[in-house]
Design a protein around this motif. Structure first.
Motif, PDB file in Angstrom:
ATOM      1  N   ALA A 208      19.732  62.991  59.156  1.00  0.00           N
ATOM      2  CA  ALA A 208      19.391  61.765  58.279  1.00  0.00           C
ATOM      3  C   ALA A 208      18.227  60.684  59.465  1.00  0.00           C
ATOM      4  CB  ALA A 208      20.713  61.298  58.087  1.00  0.00           C
ATOM      5  N   VAL A 209      18.788  60.825  60.558  1.00  0.00           N
ATOM      6  CA  VAL A 209      17.973  59.778  61.503  1.00  0.00           C
ATOM      7  C   VAL A 209      16.539  60.191  61.832  1.00  0.00           C
ATOM      8  CG1 VAL A 209      20.104  58.835  62.778  1.00  0.00           C
ATOM      9  CG2 VAL A 209      18.783  60.830  63.609  1.00  0.00           C
ATOM     10  N   SER A 246       5.302  46.475  62.338  1.00  0.00           N
ATOM     11  CA  SER A 246       4.694  46.939  61.078  1.00  0.00           C
ATOM     12  C   SER A 246       4.445  45.727  60.024  1.00  0.00           C
ATOM     13  CB  SER A 246       5.172  48.048  60.575  1.00  0.00           C
ATOM     14  OG  SER A 246       4.794  48.688  59.309  1.00  0.00           O
ATOM     15  N   PRO A 247       3.263  45.754  59.148  1.00  0.00           N
ATOM     16  CA  PRO A 247       3.252  44.905  58.035  1.00  0.00           C
ATOM     17  C   PRO A 247       4.503  45.159  56.825  1.00  0.00           C
ATOM     18  CG  PRO A 247       1.154  45.756  58.782  1.00  0.00           C
ATOM     19  CD  PRO A 247       2.197  46.738  59.449  1.00  0.00           C
ATOM     20  N   SER A 248       4.997  46.495  56.936  1.00  0.00           N
ATOM     21  CA  SER A 248       6.057  46.792  55.955  1.00  0.00           C
ATOM     22  C   SER A 248       7.141  46.278  56.730  1.00  0.00           C
ATOM     23  CB  SER A 248       5.815  48.397  55.970  1.00  0.00           C
ATOM     24  OG  SER A 248       6.997  48.508  55.370  1.00  0.00           O
ATOM     25  N   ALA A 249       8.002  45.530  55.715  1.00  0.00           N
ATOM     26  CA  ALA A 249       9.352  44.831  56.105  1.00  0.00           C
ATOM     27  C   ALA A 249      10.373  46.069  55.943  1.00  0.00           C
ATOM     28  CB  ALA A 249       9.774  43.967  55.243  1.00  0.00           C
ATOM     29  N   GLU A 250      10.046  46.978  55.289  1.00  0.00           N
ATOM     30  CA  GLU A 250      11.254  48.180  55.294  1.00  0.00           C
ATOM     31  C   GLU A 250      10.998  49.002  56.401  1.00  0.00           C
ATOM     32  OE1 GLU A 250      14.172  50.391  53.359  1.00  0.00           O
ATOM     33  OE2 GLU A 250      13.482  48.232  53.009  1.00  0.00           O
ATOM     34  N   ALA A 251       9.662  49.396  56.790  1.00  0.00           N
ATOM     35  CA  ALA A 251       9.616  49.991  57.966  1.00  0.00           C
ATOM     36  C   ALA A 251      10.052  49.516  59.196  1.00  0.00           C
ATOM     37  CB  ALA A 251       8.092  50.493  58.259  1.00  0.00           C
ATOM     38  N   LYS A 252       9.831  48.211  59.195  1.00  0.00           N
ATOM     39  CA  LYS A 252      10.744  47.518  60.327  1.00  0.00           C
ATOM     40  C   LYS A 252      12.181  47.545  60.322  1.00  0.00           C
ATOM     41  CE  LYS A 252       8.271  43.524  60.003  1.00  0.00           C
ATOM     42  NZ  LYS A 252       7.913  42.151  60.061  1.00  0.00           N
ATOM     43  N   LYS A 253      12.607  47.458  59.026  1.00  0.00           N
ATOM     44  CA  LYS A 253      13.923  47.495  58.837  1.00  0.00           C
ATOM     45  C   LYS A 253      14.619  48.872  59.219  1.00  0.00           C
ATOM     46  CE  LYS A 253      17.598  47.923  55.265  1.00  0.00           C
ATOM     47  NZ  LYS A 253      17.876  47.704  53.891  1.00  0.00           N
ATOM     48  N   LEU A 254      13.948  49.913  58.794  1.00  0.00           N
ATOM     49  CA  LEU A 254      14.433  51.380  59.384  1.00  0.00           C
ATOM     50  C   LEU A 254      14.395  51.635  60.909  1.00  0.00           C
ATOM     51  CD1 LEU A 254      12.711  53.338  56.558  1.00  0.00           C
ATOM     52  CD2 LEU A 254      15.119  52.667  56.629  1.00  0.00           C
ATOM     53  N   ILE A 255      13.185  51.317  61.579  1.00  0.00           N
ATOM     54  CA  ILE A 255      13.403  51.367  62.918  1.00  0.00           C
ATOM     55  C   ILE A 255      14.260  50.677  63.679  1.00  0.00           C
ATOM     56  CG2 ILE A 255      11.351  49.957  63.461  1.00  0.00           C
ATOM     57  CD1 ILE A 255      11.890  53.383  64.965  1.00  0.00           C
ATOM     58  N   ASN A 256      14.434  49.534  63.069  1.00  0.00           N
ATOM     59  CA  ASN A 256      15.337  48.554  63.857  1.00  0.00           C
ATOM     60  C   ASN A 256      16.716  49.127  63.665  1.00  0.00           C
ATOM     61  OD1 ASN A 256      14.091  46.284  65.153  1.00  0.00           O
ATOM     62  ND2 ASN A 256      13.072  45.887  63.449  1.00  0.00           N
ATOM     63  N   THR A 257      17.177  49.613  62.528  1.00  0.00           N
ATOM     64  CA  THR A 257      18.335  50.381  62.201  1.00  0.00           C
ATOM     65  C   THR A 257      18.665  51.525  63.166  1.00  0.00           C
ATOM     66  OG1 THR A 257      18.254  49.645  59.963  1.00  0.00           O
ATOM     67  CG2 THR A 257      19.908  51.380  60.544  1.00  0.00           C
ATOM     68  N   GLU A 317      22.627  62.373  51.113  1.00  0.00           N
ATOM     69  CA  GLU A 317      21.550  61.251  50.840  1.00  0.00           C
ATOM     70  C   GLU A 317      21.718  60.081  52.082  1.00  0.00           C
ATOM     71  OE1 GLU A 317      20.929  58.768  46.878  1.00  0.00           O
ATOM     72  OE2 GLU A 317      22.816  58.052  48.125  1.00  0.00           O
ATOM     73  N   VAL A 318      21.123  59.640  52.690  1.00  0.00           N
ATOM     74  CA  VAL A 318      21.372  58.764  53.512  1.00  0.00           C
ATOM     75  C   VAL A 318      20.878  57.292  53.092  1.00  0.00           C
ATOM     76  CG1 VAL A 318      19.018  59.242  54.818  1.00  0.00           C
ATOM     77  CG2 VAL A 318      20.769  57.928  56.176  1.00  0.00           C
ATOM     78  N   ILE A 319      21.756  56.232  53.420  1.00  0.00           N
ATOM     79  CA  ILE A 319      21.290  55.150  52.864  1.00  0.00           C
ATOM     80  C   ILE A 319      21.910  54.040  54.133  1.00  0.00           C
ATOM     81  CG2 ILE A 319      21.923  55.385  50.403  1.00  0.00           C
ATOM     82  CD1 ILE A 319      24.637  54.338  51.031  1.00  0.00           C
ATOM     83  N   ILE A 320      21.306  52.967  54.091  1.00  0.00           N
ATOM     84  CA  ILE A 320      21.360  51.838  55.095  1.00  0.00           C
ATOM     85  C   ILE A 320      22.511  50.833  54.366  1.00  0.00           C
ATOM     86  CG2 ILE A 320      20.356  50.376  56.502  1.00  0.00           C
ATOM     87  CD1 ILE A 320      19.822  53.148  57.218  1.00  0.00           C
ATOM     88  N   VAL A 321      23.596  50.462  55.072  1.00  0.00           N
ATOM     89  CA  VAL A 321      24.475  49.401  54.155  1.00  0.00           C
ATOM     90  C   VAL A 321      24.386  48.147  55.193  1.00  0.00           C
ATOM     91  CG1 VAL A 321      26.043  51.346  53.642  1.00  0.00           C
ATOM     92  CG2 VAL A 321      26.415  50.395  55.836  1.00  0.00           C
TER      93      VAL A 321
END
Length: 323
Positions: A208-209, A246-257, A317-321
């Motif tokens: 998942a990671v 990254s300009p992508s907020a979702e990309a930043k969210k994933l790497i910070n997670t 499936e991997v999700i972020i909660v």
């Protein structure tokens, strides 16, 4: 000890004295870059397995030099076998459609490495030939080779799973033209390490990671033009910095997670469509020899271990909660 030779120190095997060619190669930028690539991919964010591709390369070289001290071409091939790896090694290679073997060939043919080889009368194309054919490094006909032997030793050592240091086992292990040969007891131990390593790096969480890291990079690429050939030559830290801004907020969210909040990563056994699908990737199922034949031809225990290895599977499936 010469200052340059200190670059060849690592904890698993006896010290091997490098020759001048090997010292020059280990000081080259393509080899030094490996020091900044995690062997365990994104798993290095969330586990104690944090050694680099560089330490693994040294391990493969040491074992090759130990078993084939006079084979200079094979020793050099061992040093060069992984120089084409991407940031975070295998974690993003398949998802981002790269082939590190092709990238390795490019590095070998480029001036820095090829000029060193030619200075010592070694043909760069000969190195590519060795790395593209089955050898004692890769193992032949389903037999465990030096490359994966080091990976299984090193991963399980870093994870605290190993009971006997490899340097205390080497007198029981030899390398034949096909690959690793040993006694039945040591062979069983090696298979147990192989299984333990697979249970770790093929666990849903570790898969998942890696998937989340690859998705972060893809999201970044979708909003910011990236030269893929240049990306392949980056180091892990540069990629992390790129994703964190990254300009992508979702990309930043994933790497910070991955870096700061891995506790928010969840695995769903049923695919809801709200996350990223994950499943078992490649299984490395080569076995050692015993008296010239695969250990599985001699031992029910070996066959049972390999069956357990091949039975590793999941579709999740991997999700972020939010917590």
């Amino acid at each position: 000890m010469e200052k340059e030779a200190r670059l060849f120190l690592e904890p698993l095997y006896p010290y091997i004295t490098p020759n001048k060619l090997e010292i020059k190669l280990i000081q080259s930028k393509p080899l030094r870059r490996l020091k900044h690539l995690a062997h365990f991919g994104a798993g290095s964010f969330v586990s104690p397995v944090v050694h680099s591709r560089f330490e693994h390369t040294l391990g493969v070289w040491k074992l090759t030099a130990l078993y084939f001290p006079e084979d200079i071409e094979l020793r050099v091939a061992a040093l060069l076998h992984d120089i084409g790896h991407l940031p975070f090694s295998h974690a993003v290679e398949k998802t981002l459609e790269f082939n590190h073997h092709q990238l390795t060939e490019q590095y070998i043919l480029e001036d820095e490495v090829s000029s060193i080889l030619e200075q010592y009368n070694i043909n760069p194309n000969r190195m590519i030939e060795i790395l593209n054919e089955p050898s004692v490094i890769t193992g032949k006909e389903g037999i465990l080779g030096i490359d994966h032997l080091d990976s299984f030793f090193r991963d399980t050592y870093m994870a605290g799973m190993i009971e006997t240091l490899p340097k205390h086992l080497l007198h029981k292990i030899r390398c034949t033209p096909k690959g690793i040969d040993t006694d039945i007891e040591t062979g069983h131990y090696l298979l147990q390490l192989i299984l333990a390593d697979h249970k770790l790096f093929l666990s849903p969480y570790m898969v998942a990671v890696d998937r989340l890291l690859a998705e972060s990079i893809k999201l970044h690429w979708s909003v910011d033009s990236v030269n893929k050939s240049e990306f392949a030559r980056l180091t892990d830290s540069v990629v992390v910095s790129m994703l964190k801004t990254s300009p992508s907020a979702e990309a930043k969210k994933l790497i910070n997670t991955l870096i700061f909040e891995p506790n928010k990563i969840r695995i769903n056994d049923i695919n809801s469509g709200n996350g990223y699908e994950i499943s078992v990737r490649k299984v490395y199922s080569k076995v050692p020899l015993y008296q010239g034949k695969p250990l599985t031809e001699h031992s029910n225990e070996a066959r049972n271990i390999m069956k357990e290895l091949h039975d590793l599977s999941f579709n999740s499936e991997v999700i972020i909660v939010s917590e």
